[in-house]
Motif scaffolding. Structure first.
Motif, PDB file in Angstrom:
ATOM      1  N   VAL A 320      -2.018  -9.045  28.809  1.00 30.23           N
ATOM      2  CA  VAL A 320      -2.440  -7.765  28.074  1.00 30.23           C
ATOM      3  C   VAL A 320      -2.742  -7.954  27.049  1.00 30.23           C
ATOM      4  CG1 VAL A 320      -1.162  -6.409  29.732  1.00 30.23           C
ATOM      5  CG2 VAL A 320       0.804  -6.787  27.719  1.00 30.23           C
ATOM      6  N   PRO A 321      -3.988  -7.196  26.743  1.00 27.79           N
ATOM      7  CA  PRO A 321      -4.091  -7.141  24.849  1.00 27.79           C
ATOM      8  C   PRO A 321      -2.835  -6.493  24.036  1.00 27.79           C
ATOM      9  CG  PRO A 321      -5.868  -5.735  25.985  1.00 27.79           C
ATOM     10  CD  PRO A 321      -5.048  -6.346  26.839  1.00 27.79           C
ATOM     11  N   ALA A 322      -2.552  -7.229  22.953  1.00 26.19           N
ATOM     12  CA  ALA A 322      -1.924  -7.028  22.164  1.00 26.19           C
ATOM     13  C   ALA A 322      -2.221  -5.435  21.857  1.00 26.19           C
ATOM     14  CB  ALA A 322      -1.493  -7.524  20.838  1.00 26.19           C
ATOM     15  N   GLY A 323      -2.968  -4.588  21.743  1.00 26.87           N
ATOM     16  CA  GLY A 323      -3.265  -3.423  21.146  1.00 26.87           C
ATOM     17  C   GLY A 323      -3.018  -2.282  22.011  1.00 26.87           C
ATOM     18  N   GLU A 324      -2.775  -2.693  23.396  1.00 31.28           N
ATOM     19  CA  GLU A 324      -1.832  -1.886  24.199  1.00 31.28           C
ATOM     20  C   GLU A 324      -0.537  -1.926  24.369  1.00 31.28           C
ATOM     21  OE1 GLU A 324      -4.143  -2.020  28.010  1.00 31.28           O
ATOM     22  OE2 GLU A 324      -6.033  -1.850  26.998  1.00 31.28           O
ATOM     23  N   LEU A 325      -0.083  -3.042  24.363  1.00 30.31           N
ATOM     24  CA  LEU A 325       1.232  -3.844  24.248  1.00 30.31           C
ATOM     25  C   LEU A 325       1.616  -2.935  23.293  1.00 30.31           C
ATOM     26  CD1 LEU A 325       4.101  -4.802  25.943  1.00 30.31           C
ATOM     27  CD2 LEU A 325       2.827  -6.831  24.495  1.00 30.31           C
ATOM     28  N   THR A 326       1.380  -2.442  22.062  1.00 30.39           N
ATOM     29  CA  THR A 326       1.946  -1.902  20.891  1.00 30.39           C
ATOM     30  C   THR A 326       2.466  -0.225  20.804  1.00 30.39           C
ATOM     31  OG1 THR A 326       0.884  -3.479  19.087  1.00 30.39           O
ATOM     32  CG2 THR A 326       1.283  -1.711  18.323  1.00 30.39           C
ATOM     33  N   ALA A 327       1.012  -0.132  21.541  1.00 29.74           N
ATOM     34  CA  ALA A 327       0.921   1.704  22.409  1.00 29.74           C
ATOM     35  C   ALA A 327       2.068   1.524  22.676  1.00 29.74           C
ATOM     36  CB  ALA A 327      -0.834   1.934  22.738  1.00 29.74           C
ATOM     37  N   VAL A 328       1.944   1.281  24.125  1.00 25.01           N
ATOM     38  CA  VAL A 328       3.201   1.340  24.744  1.00 25.01           C
ATOM     39  C   VAL A 328       4.718   1.227  24.361  1.00 25.01           C
ATOM     40  CG1 VAL A 328       4.171   0.671  27.008  1.00 25.01           C
ATOM     41  CG2 VAL A 328       2.215   0.624  26.667  1.00 25.01           C
ATOM     42  N   GLY A 386       5.470  13.410  28.395  1.00 23.52           N
ATOM     43  CA  GLY A 386       6.086  12.225  29.294  1.00 23.52           C
ATOM     44  C   GLY A 386       4.696  11.014  29.194  1.00 23.52           C
ATOM     45  N   LEU A 387       3.642  11.657  28.165  1.00 19.32           N
ATOM     46  CA  LEU A 387       2.709  10.171  27.463  1.00 19.32           C
ATOM     47  C   LEU A 387       3.061   8.710  27.222  1.00 19.32           C
ATOM     48  CD1 LEU A 387      -0.010   9.425  26.044  1.00 19.32           C
ATOM     49  CD2 LEU A 387       0.691  10.558  24.010  1.00 19.32           C
ATOM     50  N   GLY A 388       4.766   8.654  27.116  1.00 22.36           N
ATOM     51  CA  GLY A 388       5.244   7.281  26.636  1.00 22.36           C
ATOM     52  C   GLY A 388       5.302   6.170  28.116  1.00 22.36           C
ATOM     53  N   LEU A 389       5.739   6.992  29.318  1.00 17.82           N
ATOM     54  CA  LEU A 389       5.992   6.654  30.149  1.00 17.82           C
ATOM     55  C   LEU A 389       4.363   6.318  31.134  1.00 17.82           C
ATOM     56  CD1 LEU A 389       8.505   8.798  32.212  1.00 17.82           C
ATOM     57  CD2 LEU A 389       9.068   6.397  31.000  1.00 17.82           C
ATOM     58  N   ASP A 390       3.347   7.414  30.844  1.00 17.37           N
ATOM     59  CA  ASP A 390       3.092   7.137  31.627  1.00 17.37           C
ATOM     60  C   ASP A 390       1.624   6.169  31.211  1.00 17.37           C
ATOM     61  OD1 ASP A 390       0.549   8.405  33.242  1.00 17.37           O
ATOM     62  OD2 ASP A 390      -0.703   8.929  31.715  1.00 17.37           O
ATOM     63  N   ILE A 391       1.802   6.117  29.609  1.00 15.67           N
ATOM     64  CA  ILE A 391       1.096   4.478  28.970  1.00 15.67           C
ATOM     65  C   ILE A 391       1.810   3.645  29.851  1.00 15.67           C
ATOM     66  CG2 ILE A 391       0.554   3.497  26.966  1.00 15.67           C
ATOM     67  CD1 ILE A 391       0.484   6.425  25.766  1.00 15.67           C
ATOM     68  N   ALA A 392       2.686   3.378  29.283  1.00 11.63           N
ATOM     69  CA  ALA A 392       4.005   2.259  29.552  1.00 11.63           C
ATOM     70  C   ALA A 392       3.371   2.002  31.267  1.00 11.63           C
ATOM     71  CB  ALA A 392       5.366   2.748  29.825  1.00 11.63           C
ATOM     72  N   ARG A 393       3.671   3.123  32.661  1.00 13.60           N
ATOM     73  CA  ARG A 393       3.505   2.496  33.289  1.00 13.60           C
ATOM     74  C   ARG A 393       1.912   2.279  34.096  1.00 13.60           C
ATOM     75  NH1 ARG A 393       0.531   5.460  36.959  1.00 13.60           N
ATOM     76  NH2 ARG A 393       0.251   7.177  36.290  1.00 13.60           N
ATOM     77  N   ARG A 394       1.040   2.882  34.064  1.00 12.26           N
ATOM     78  CA  ARG A 394      -0.441   2.182  33.910  1.00 12.26           C
ATOM     79  C   ARG A 394      -0.760   0.585  33.168  1.00 12.26           C
ATOM     80  NH1 ARG A 394      -2.631   7.415  31.897  1.00 12.26           N
ATOM     81  NH2 ARG A 394      -2.629   6.716  29.686  1.00 12.26           N
ATOM     82  N   LEU A 395       0.172   0.623  31.783  1.00 18.73           N
ATOM     83  CA  LEU A 395      -0.336  -0.508  31.269  1.00 18.73           C
ATOM     84  C   LEU A 395       0.851  -1.778  32.405  1.00 18.73           C
ATOM     85  CD1 LEU A 395      -1.105  -2.359  28.862  1.00 18.73           C
ATOM     86  CD2 LEU A 395       1.772  -2.671  28.251  1.00 18.73           C
ATOM     87  N   ALA A 396       1.577  -1.179  33.350  1.00 22.18           N
ATOM     88  CA  ALA A 396       2.979  -2.411  34.030  1.00 22.18           C
ATOM     89  C   ALA A 396       1.654  -3.145  35.368  1.00 22.18           C
ATOM     90  CB  ALA A 396       3.716  -2.162  34.478  1.00 22.18           C
ATOM     91  N   GLU A 397       1.036  -1.758  35.554  1.00 17.68           N
ATOM     92  CA  GLU A 397       0.625  -1.647  36.969  1.00 17.68           C
ATOM     93  C   GLU A 397      -1.089  -2.324  37.092  1.00 17.68           C
ATOM     94  OE1 GLU A 397      -0.321   2.403  38.097  1.00 17.68           O
ATOM     95  OE2 GLU A 397       2.097   2.600  39.302  1.00 17.68           O
ATOM     96  N   SER A 398      -1.853  -1.887  35.844  1.00 17.64           N
ATOM     97  CA  SER A 398      -2.724  -3.306  35.367  1.00 17.64           C
ATOM     98  C   SER A 398      -2.639  -4.625  36.138  1.00 17.64           C
ATOM     99  CB  SER A 398      -3.636  -3.196  34.051  1.00 17.64           C
ATOM    100  OG  SER A 398      -2.396  -3.076  32.840  1.00 17.64           O
TER     101      SER A 398
END
Length: 432
Positions: A320-328, A386-398
């Motif tokens: 995953v990109p570093a930026g997306e992991l940082t956001a999660v 629920g923003l944090g959970l939604d961002i984390a879920r989408r990153l994991a499922e990607s």
């Protein structure tokens, strides 16, 4: 394009070959006939000196036997007032006409041509030499020559097709490379570049593409820096404002709720600004966690929150990109600070398995009352968006992974973000 160029080369080369080969084939046939008749003329001329000396049958037979036409039975001599020597095939009328006109002539018969050569003798006597030229002699070597010409034409067509295909392959290869790079850039891979190759037009297009990609990369980098700067500038005053509201007591509850909504909007803006950047499709999760915990440690120290980071000493690559992991990580740690009381401990654990990497964020707070419902509605409760959970879920499922909510060993909530590693993620994408 390659097929079209091949068909075009076949059509053009075939027309050019036919334009030259058809007349050439006719010339070859005519030349063979001329050569055969010229040979017959030479053999007839060889008997003229003999007829000038004698017209006796024995002498003529001996002279005729010494010629090729005579040996093949294709030669005859008609002496005026005498017998015909040899095998005659020409009609008597044609022989008489040739004797009267005193010039050589040819007569077409079934199976060939007859050459009639008149010879003037003394004392008003004359003779006509007859040489028969079979059709096989007239066309000798024509079929072989035509076969050679046909082979040359086929070789020219195949050569032109090969050259056209190579030129077309070069153009197609450059065009496909440019299209693939454009697709990758559109998908977010900002590191994609094209080596200028092919015709000048495609080289110019590749150069323009590289310039565009460089400009896009610069714009995205500037956007990321702006987002990072925005996060640093906004979080500190928001935190100070939250602490001030906490000192006002219950009457400041509406203000605290408005502040929570504002923090959620800020997180949304930061996450949206970082999400389009996909310059690097993998990163070191340990490095990202160390960087983000260093950032959040200042606020944790202000709120007297004990914390620890486990398992982030060695590099751990995740797809995953570093930026997306940082956001999660920022979103989940932000939830901890928002929904647990000051002084509540939290911990982050990085776990590397055989084909998965897990990021576990745990706290000692009250926890999530109904984890299943929170997963369904994308909210962790306590007024969270629920923003944090939604961002984390989408990153994991990607990556083919998943998000889990559980109770931590510290007594509070534990958010588990499981990411598939690069090899496993690629296998999962192939399976789908």
């Amino acid at each position: 394009m390659r097929r079209t160029l091949a068909v075009l080369m076949v059509a053009v080369t075939s027309m050019v070959a036919l334009a030259f080969l058809v007349p050439l084939a006719l010339i070859v046939k005519e030349t063979a006939q001329t050569r055969a008749l010229a040979g017959a003329e030479r053999q007839a001329s060889a008997l003229v000196p003999v007829l000038a000396l004698t017209t006796r049958s024995d002498d003529l037979g001996h002279a005729m036997a010494r010629t090729e036409a005579g040996r093949r039975g294709l030669l005859a001599v008609h002496v005026k007032g005498g017998a015909t020597q040899g095998t005659s095939r020409a009609p008597a009328a044609e022989v008489a006409r040739a004797a009267r006109e005193t010039r050589a002539s040819t007569v077409e018969l079934d199976g060939g041509y007859v050459l009639l050569r008149p010879v003037a003798l003394d004392e008003d006597r004359g003779a006509v030499i007859e040489v028969f030229v079979p059709a096989a002699d007239l066309n000798r070597g024509v079929v072989t020559s035509w076969a050679v010409l046909t082979g040359v034409a086929v070789a020219l067509v195949l050569g032109s097709v090969l050259v056209g295909d190579r030129l077309g392959a070069r153009v197609v290869r450059s065009a496909r490379r440019l299209g693939t790079a454009a697709t990758a850039l559109g998908a977010g891979d900002l590191s994609e570049r094209v080596y200028p190759d092919g015709p000048p037009e495609l080289k110019a297009a590749a150069t323009a593409f590289n310039a565009m990609a460089n400009r896009v990369t610069q714009l995205v980098a500037a956007e990321r820096e702006l987002a990072a700067d925005l996060s640093h500038r906004l979080r500190t005053p928001l935190t100070a404002l939250k602490l001030s509201l906490d000192q006002l007591g219950p009457q400041a509850e509406p203000g605290r709720q408005a502040l929570a909504r504002l923090e959620g909007e800020v997180d949304t803006i930061i996450a949206a600004a970082r999400r389009p950047s996909r310059a690097a499709r993998s990163c070191d999760a340990a490095e990202v966690l160390r960087e983000r915990l260093t950032f959040w440690s200042a606020l944790a120290e202000d709120q007297r929150r004990p914390w620890e980071l486990v398992g982030a000493t060695l590099p751990v690559r995740v797809p995953v990109p570093a930026g997306e992991l940082t956001a999660v990580v920022d979103a989940l740690l932000g939830n901890v600070f928002r929904h647990t009381a000051e002084g509540t401990a939290f911990g982050v654990t990085l776990h590397e398995g055989q084909d998965t990497v897990g990021i576990l964020i745990a706290d000692a707070g009250p926890g999530i009352a109904d984890p299943d419902s929170a997963m369904e509605r994308g909210s962790s409760g306590s007024g969270s968006t629920g923003l944090g959970l939604d961002i984390a879920r989408r990153l994991a499922e990607s990556t083919g992974g998943r998000l889990r909510l559980d109770r931590s060993s510290m007594g509070g909530a534990q958010v588990q973000v499981w990411l598939r590693t690069e090899i496993a993620a690629k296998s999962a994408l192939k399976d789908t």
